[in-house]
Structure formats: C-alpha cells, structure tokens
Motif scaffolding. Structure first.
Motif, PDB file in Angstrom:
ATOM      1  N   LYS A  33       0.708  -0.777  -0.197  1.00  0.00           N
ATOM      2  CA  LYS A  33      -0.002   0.468   0.002  1.00  0.00           C
ATOM      3  C   LYS A  33       1.146   0.857  -0.157  1.00  0.00           C
ATOM      4  CE  LYS A  33      -4.019  -2.102   2.515  1.00  0.00           C
ATOM      5  NZ  LYS A  33      -4.873  -1.975   3.016  1.00  0.00           N
ATOM      6  N   GLN A  34       0.406   2.254  -0.726  1.00  0.00           N
ATOM      7  CA  GLN A  34       1.104   3.718  -0.379  1.00  0.00           C
ATOM      8  C   GLN A  34       0.458   4.091   0.375  1.00  0.00           C
ATOM      9  OE1 GLN A  34      -0.451   6.269  -3.615  1.00  0.00           O
ATOM     10  NE2 GLN A  34       1.447   7.884  -3.628  1.00  0.00           N
ATOM     11  N   LYS A  35       2.240   4.854   1.119  1.00  0.00           N
ATOM     12  CA  LYS A  35       1.906   5.394   2.280  1.00  0.00           C
ATOM     13  C   LYS A  35       1.165   6.979   2.331  1.00  0.00           C
ATOM     14  CE  LYS A  35       4.969   6.850   5.834  1.00  0.00           C
ATOM     15  NZ  LYS A  35       6.440   7.293   6.634  1.00  0.00           N
ATOM     16  N   PRO A  36       0.180   6.748   3.361  1.00  0.00           N
ATOM     17  CA  PRO A  36      -0.725   8.556   3.099  1.00  0.00           C
ATOM     18  C   PRO A  36       0.183   9.118   3.560  1.00  0.00           C
ATOM     19  CG  PRO A  36      -0.626   6.672   4.963  1.00  0.00           C
ATOM     20  CD  PRO A  36      -0.117   6.269   4.404  1.00  0.00           C
ATOM     21  N   HIS A  37       0.160  10.861   3.131  1.00  0.00           N
ATOM     22  CA  HIS A  37       0.770  11.789   2.700  1.00  0.00           C
ATOM     23  C   HIS A  37       0.241  12.347   4.067  1.00  0.00           C
ATOM     24  CE1 HIS A  37       2.511  11.500  -1.482  1.00  0.00           C
ATOM     25  NE2 HIS A  37       1.161  11.487  -2.719  1.00  0.00           N
ATOM     26  N   ALA A 203       1.553  12.796 -12.079  1.00  0.00           N
ATOM     27  CA  ALA A 203       2.507  11.558 -11.576  1.00  0.00           C
ATOM     28  C   ALA A 203       2.314  11.241 -10.457  1.00  0.00           C
ATOM     29  CB  ALA A 203       3.786  12.212 -11.287  1.00  0.00           C
ATOM     30  N   GLY A 204       1.662  11.788  -9.248  1.00  0.00           N
ATOM     31  CA  GLY A 204       1.468  10.945  -8.466  1.00  0.00           C
ATOM     32  C   GLY A 204      -0.215  10.167  -7.963  1.00  0.00           C
ATOM     33  N   ALA A 205      -1.541  10.746  -9.249  1.00  0.00           N
ATOM     34  CA  ALA A 205      -2.076  10.343  -9.472  1.00  0.00           C
ATOM     35  C   ALA A 205      -1.921   9.285 -10.834  1.00  0.00           C
ATOM     36  CB  ALA A 205      -3.444  11.440 -10.994  1.00  0.00           C
ATOM     37  N   LEU A 206      -1.220   9.236 -11.415  1.00  0.00           N
ATOM     38  CA  LEU A 206      -0.691   7.580 -11.827  1.00  0.00           C
ATOM     39  C   LEU A 206       0.425   7.102 -11.336  1.00  0.00           C
ATOM     40  CD1 LEU A 206       0.762   8.412 -15.352  1.00  0.00           C
ATOM     41  CD2 LEU A 206      -0.962   7.622 -14.519  1.00  0.00           C
ATOM     42  N   LYS A 207       0.706   6.972  -9.831  1.00  0.00           N
ATOM     43  CA  LYS A 207       1.430   6.090  -8.762  1.00  0.00           C
ATOM     44  C   LYS A 207      -0.020   5.758  -7.781  1.00  0.00           C
ATOM     45  CE  LYS A 207       5.102   6.721  -5.647  1.00  0.00           C
ATOM     46  NZ  LYS A 207       5.671   6.887  -4.497  1.00  0.00           N
ATOM     47  N   LYS A 208      -0.763   6.532  -7.701  1.00  0.00           N
ATOM     48  CA  LYS A 208      -1.753   5.841  -6.681  1.00  0.00           C
ATOM     49  C   LYS A 208      -2.576   4.731  -7.493  1.00  0.00           C
ATOM     50  CE  LYS A 208      -5.591   7.681  -3.360  1.00  0.00           C
ATOM     51  NZ  LYS A 208      -6.002   8.702  -3.546  1.00  0.00           N
ATOM     52  N   ARG A 209      -2.767   4.820  -8.922  1.00  0.00           N
ATOM     53  CA  ARG A 209      -3.357   4.446  -9.314  1.00  0.00           C
ATOM     54  C   ARG A 209      -3.149   2.623  -9.039  1.00  0.00           C
ATOM     55  NH1 ARG A 209      -5.585   5.835 -15.622  1.00  0.00           N
ATOM     56  NH2 ARG A 209      -6.812   7.013 -13.953  1.00  0.00           N
ATOM     57  N   ARG A 210      -0.911   2.886  -9.803  1.00  0.00           N
ATOM     58  CA  ARG A 210      -0.626   1.739 -10.251  1.00  0.00           C
ATOM     59  C   ARG A 210      -0.677   0.908  -8.453  1.00  0.00           C
ATOM     60  NH1 ARG A 210       4.713   4.542 -13.592  1.00  0.00           N
ATOM     61  NH2 ARG A 210       3.339   4.532 -15.565  1.00  0.00           N
ATOM     62  N   ALA A 211      -0.991   1.729  -7.481  1.00  0.00           N
ATOM     63  CA  ALA A 211      -0.275   0.865  -6.499  1.00  0.00           C
ATOM     64  C   ALA A 211      -1.895   0.306  -5.766  1.00  0.00           C
ATOM     65  CB  ALA A 211      -0.165   2.267  -5.548  1.00  0.00           C
TER      66      ALA A 211
END
Length: 213
Positions: A33-37, A203-211
């Motif tokens: 899981k992506q670490k939340p900001h 870039a942030g949206a793409l990274k979140k989608r991939r995660a």
C-alpha cells in the motif's frame, strides 16, 4: 478361460508442480500500500497553490488591468498621504473627466502644468468659474494645510482607482529598461511553476492508480 486385467487410472499431481507439504498453506502476496501523505505535504501544496494565485493576482493588478484600461501604475514616494497611502504603495490612476471629480477623491495632477512631475493629494474643495472651468483645492491626508496653488483641469492626470500596499517599489524596478527582461522572466517562471504543479499532480495520480492495481 481368459484372464482380464483391469487397470484403474487416478489423477495424480503434476510432477513439475509438487503439492505443498502437509500443514503449509499457500498465500498470495498483496501489493504494498502506498504510504499516505502527511499533513505537511498537503500544507506545502496549499501554500504553493496560494502563492501561485497571489503572484497571478499581483501581476494582473500591476500590469494587466492598467494596460487594458489605459490606467497608469504609480508609486507613492512621500508620506504626505499617510496613513491612507504610505510610501511604497502602488496606486493605479485612471483617466477621468474633471466633471466627475468629487470632494474626497484622491487625484493625481502635475505639480506644474505641462511638466511630467506629478503628486497625488485629496480634493477638499471645488470651485467653478463663469466659463464652466473648474479648479480644485487639494491637501495631503498627512499635511496640516491645503496645497498653496489650486489645481486646474489641465493639470489633472486622473483619479486613484485602487492601491496595493508595498508593491510600489517593485513597480519602480520593472519600469523603463528593466521591464524588457523582468516581465518575460517572471512570466516564464510562472509557466514553469504551473507546469511543474500539473506534472506532479498527474504523476501522483498515476502512482496511486498503479498501487491500487
């Protein structure tokens, strides 16, 4: 008597894929899981966006609006109009018909008729002559007495439309020859900043989608 041989075929595990040992369960690996900001990230993002909008608003007030309306941005250099217009204030002076000037208006006028030096003071009285011409008595808000000479219509350059505190010295810096390189530099920096913010958001949206896949 004929002997018959019966062969029973049963399904067996593929030799290439041996069954897991007894008592060992297979498990699938879940994507990390992506670490939340944190709050500092969003605070910095908000400050960056606010600063960007502030710079755009100031650019509009100092450059775009005056150019579009035929107004003139000027810098208050003396303390005669304190506390309303202290030194360093940017004032935008809009051309106006002298018949539209009222008592209480701050007007910008030539100190000597026909000469470029101007001053901005407040109208405290208006006099009309028999031929229809008008003269204006002015006084600085911080001065103890009216100006010595009345202002005639030919001296009036305009009326103060709006003011922006502390920006007048910046306006002075970008006047004349400096404007030819400072304005394009600021505009280029704003476009680069806007492009960086957009690229970061994508870039942030793409990274979140991939995660999440």
């Amino acid at each position: 008597m004929t002997n018959q041989l019966t062969v029973t075929v049963t399904d067996t595990p593929d030799a290439a894929t041996p069954a897991p040992p007894s008592g060992v369960a297979s498990a699938s690996v879940a994507p990390a899981k992506q670490k939340p900001h944190g709050i500092l990230y969003y605070l910095g993002l908000g400050l960056s966006g606010g600063l960007f909008m502030l710079v755009l608003a100031l650019a509009a007030a100092v450059i775009v609006v005056p150019a579009a309306t035929g107004s003139v941005p000027l810098t208050v250099l003396t303390s005669s109009m304190e506390p309303t217009l202290p030194p360093g204030t940017l004032i935008v002076v809009r051309p106006v018909e002298t018949g539209d000037i009222r008592i209480g208006d701050a007007i910008t006028y030539q100190i000597e008729s026909g000469k470029p030096a101007v001053v901005t003071h407040r109208v405290i009285s208006i006099s009309s002559s028999s031929d229809g011409s008008k003269t204006f008595t002015t006084q600085g808000d911080n001065n103890g007495a009216p100006d010595a000479e009345p202002v005639v219509s030919e001296q009036v350059r305009g009326k103060v439309w709006y003011s922006v505190p502390w920006i007048g010295y910046v306006n002075q810096a970008v006047n004349g020859e400096n404007r030819s390189w400072i304005i394009p530099t600021i505009a280029g920096a704003l476009f680069l900043y806007a492009g960086y913010m957009m690229a970061s958001a994508v870039a942030g949206a793409l990274k979140k989608r991939r995660a999440g896949d």
